[in-house]
Design an enzyme around this catalytic site. Sequence first.
Site, PDB file in Angstrom:
ATOM      1  N   LYS A 205     -33.059 -29.466   8.837  1.00  0.00           N
ATOM      2  CA  LYS A 205     -31.986 -29.644   9.826  1.00  0.00           C
ATOM      3  C   LYS A 205     -32.487 -30.438  11.023  1.00  0.00           C
ATOM      4  O   LYS A 205     -31.834 -31.370  11.495  1.00  0.00           O
ATOM      5  CB  LYS A 205     -31.471 -28.272  10.255  1.00  0.00           C
ATOM      6  CG  LYS A 205     -30.139 -28.286  10.968  1.00  0.00           C
ATOM      7  CD  LYS A 205     -29.634 -26.853  11.068  1.00  0.00           C
ATOM      8  CE  LYS A 205     -28.318 -26.780  11.785  1.00  0.00           C
ATOM      9  NZ  LYS A 205     -27.822 -25.398  11.865  1.00  0.00           N
ATOM     10  N   GLU A 211     -43.753 -27.338   8.305  1.00  0.00           N
ATOM     11  CA  GLU A 211     -44.083 -27.317   6.884  1.00  0.00           C
ATOM     12  C   GLU A 211     -43.431 -28.484   6.145  1.00  0.00           C
ATOM     13  O   GLU A 211     -44.087 -29.192   5.362  1.00  0.00           O
ATOM     14  CB  GLU A 211     -43.613 -25.989   6.261  1.00  0.00           C
ATOM     15  CG  GLU A 211     -44.275 -24.750   6.843  1.00  0.00           C
ATOM     16  CD  GLU A 211     -43.517 -24.176   8.042  1.00  0.00           C
ATOM     17  OE1 GLU A 211     -43.790 -23.021   8.405  1.00  0.00           O
ATOM     18  OE2 GLU A 211     -42.666 -24.892   8.623  1.00  0.00           O
ATOM     19  N   GLY A 266     -29.322 -22.173   8.352  1.00  0.00           N
ATOM     20  CA  GLY A 266     -30.184 -22.552   7.236  1.00  0.00           C
ATOM     21  C   GLY A 266     -29.982 -21.706   6.002  1.00  0.00           C
ATOM     22  O   GLY A 266     -29.922 -22.214   4.874  1.00  0.00           O
ATOM     23  N   GLU A 352     -33.510 -11.924   7.767  1.00  0.00           N
ATOM     24  CA  GLU A 352     -33.469 -12.877   8.865  1.00  0.00           C
ATOM     25  C   GLU A 352     -32.164 -12.737   9.647  1.00  0.00           C
ATOM     26  O   GLU A 352     -32.128 -12.980  10.854  1.00  0.00           O
ATOM     27  CB  GLU A 352     -33.629 -14.306   8.346  1.00  0.00           C
ATOM     28  CG  GLU A 352     -33.867 -15.330   9.457  1.00  0.00           C
ATOM     29  CD  GLU A 352     -34.322 -16.682   8.930  1.00  0.00           C
ATOM     30  OE1 GLU A 352     -35.536 -16.862   8.702  1.00  0.00           O
ATOM     31  OE2 GLU A 352     -33.460 -17.554   8.723  1.00  0.00           O
ATOM     32  N   HIS A 383     -42.242  -2.055 -15.902  1.00  0.00           N
ATOM     33  CA  HIS A 383     -43.639  -1.860 -16.292  1.00  0.00           C
ATOM     34  C   HIS A 383     -44.569  -1.951 -15.082  1.00  0.00           C
ATOM     35  O   HIS A 383     -45.776  -2.141 -15.237  1.00  0.00           O
ATOM     36  CB  HIS A 383     -44.035  -2.888 -17.353  1.00  0.00           C
ATOM     37  CG  HIS A 383     -43.265  -2.723 -18.631  1.00  0.00           C
ATOM     38  ND1 HIS A 383     -43.712  -1.939 -19.670  1.00  0.00           N
ATOM     39  CD2 HIS A 383     -42.053  -3.200 -19.014  1.00  0.00           C
ATOM     40  CE1 HIS A 383     -42.818  -1.967 -20.651  1.00  0.00           C
ATOM     41  NE2 HIS A 383     -41.804  -2.724 -20.270  1.00  0.00           N
ATOM     42  N   LYS A 511     -44.128 -19.671  15.195  1.00  0.00           N
ATOM     43  CA  LYS A 511     -44.216 -21.133  15.217  1.00  0.00           C
ATOM     44  C   LYS A 511     -44.854 -21.613  16.518  1.00  0.00           C
ATOM     45  O   LYS A 511     -45.703 -22.521  16.524  1.00  0.00           O
ATOM     46  CB  LYS A 511     -42.827 -21.746  15.072  1.00  0.00           C
ATOM     47  CG  LYS A 511     -42.188 -21.582  13.708  1.00  0.00           C
ATOM     48  CD  LYS A 511     -40.828 -22.291  13.689  1.00  0.00           C
ATOM     49  CE  LYS A 511     -40.163 -22.190  12.339  1.00  0.00           C
ATOM     50  NZ  LYS A 511     -38.847 -22.861  12.323  1.00  0.00           N
TER      51      LYS A 511
END
Length: 548
Positions: A205, A211, A266, A352, A383, A511
């Site tokens: 955005k 990243e 997002g 979030e 399992h 961040k």
Amino acid sequence: MDLIKTSEWQTLLAHKTRLDALHLRDLFAQDAQRFSQFSLELDGLLVDYSKQRIDAATLNALLALARHADVPTWRDRMFAGEKINVSENRAVLHTALRHMDTTAFPTQDNNVMPEVHFVRKQMRDIVERVRSGLWRGFKGDAIQNVVNIGIGGSDLGPKLATRALSSLQHPGLHFYYVSNLDSAHLAPLLEKLDPRTTLFIVASKTFTTQETSLNAHTARTWLMAAATEEWAIAKHFIAVTSNTPKALEFGIPAANILHIWDWVGGRYSLWSAVGLSLALAIGMRGFERLLEGAEKMDQHFCQAPLEKNLPVLLALISIWNTNFLGAETTAVLPYNESMRHLPGFLQQLEMESNGKTVSREGEALACRANPIVWGEIGVNGQHAFFQLLHQGGWLIPCDFVVAASSDYPLPGHQAPLLANCLAQSSALAFGKTEAQAKQELAASGLDEIAIAKLLPHKVFAGNQPSTTILMPSLEPYQLGMLLALYEHKVFVQGVVWGINSFDQWGVELGKQLAHSLLPALEGEQANDAQLDTSTRGLIAYFRRYGNN
């Protein structure tokens, strides 16, 4: 609103005390029509919540809580385009992205649909060119590999949907998703790809997310090592962003930039051009079917009475489990292999959105909000951690999600898959009493001493609440309904808890700290006075052993 002091909350506490004395075995024994009373079907999507620890009186009390919180008004405000994301002063209009007719939305005076239709047309043009082989790389080769570079909602949503609908994927295209800063995510992929046939979608955005930006620039460098000429960027990069200048600066031409708006969060962006990789995989008509399924759930959410409203019911049941029964976690258990990424997608969507202790007015919440969401493919979990679900003593509500027909049919596989799913939800609900276990052990021929020794290990408490969501098949329309169901569930929970579900300030702190620590890790002198001793020690270790 001091939620826990309301009469509705106090009524629910009384219901909790009453139901503590009842097991799910009792609730089913008391009501032969329990399944029909506590399940709903919408266009083939069946939601069975009869194995939740509720009865009709409890559900009515929960609905009274929703009315007290004014859920219908908040819903209508969201769909009207009001700026209900108060901390960011933004509207919440991801539902516009799946508004499929030609009418204005959200209002005639504030109609965002021309912009949405323009971007959707851009998507259609790109999809048709790539899937038909008309989009060519810098050497004239057709595209064979599509790499989506993003993180958070720009990765989890399209990755989930592309995997879930992989049986419908274009046979000549391969899809990859890169999100991690760790070069082990990108480097092995670049080693096997051919730059002449690879298309990158940079979904960010802001176009500044660390990243995504680093991975995109690394991919750009890799491409340019083969192409050498700047014009090749236009052949191999598309951007989905609200920051056009940054994308242009990267070298992506305006024709390859698809816009995303500030009213799309997002984690709600799959329905936008962030879903371009999915549209490339299943075709634009398949992508539109996904939007139509989501729109169907939007319409249901807006029109159905609260007592028959699937997102409202799932939200209230989750609030019941969290705030009254005391559950701290919720397990998401898809049984279809193609739904592998559903737990990760819902972790972001739920935690979030509502992982907060502060109300939309900035006051401390009077109760705990969102539970921890986790999960795994159901047959694998059987399992692994199902032992704890059955006999660990924790209250862990579960969502079982499965499609009735296989997307990759092989003889003899689907019936056992469904048998396992249904058996686990039943076993968690009803368990096995001491008398049942003793009878089974005796029938196996064991003597009294052996029975007494084994008996404690063979008893299952049960009474674990679960919801089972069944789809006819894994196809775009059903998936769209499913994901929109969870979106609106999260919204209703936020309204009842008094939370703004559409901001995520908790993401920012890490961040900011990472940005301030980066110079020290890259070799610059750190300002030790501003660092705690642990961080100083860890930086020193990295300087000894790390590499850049």
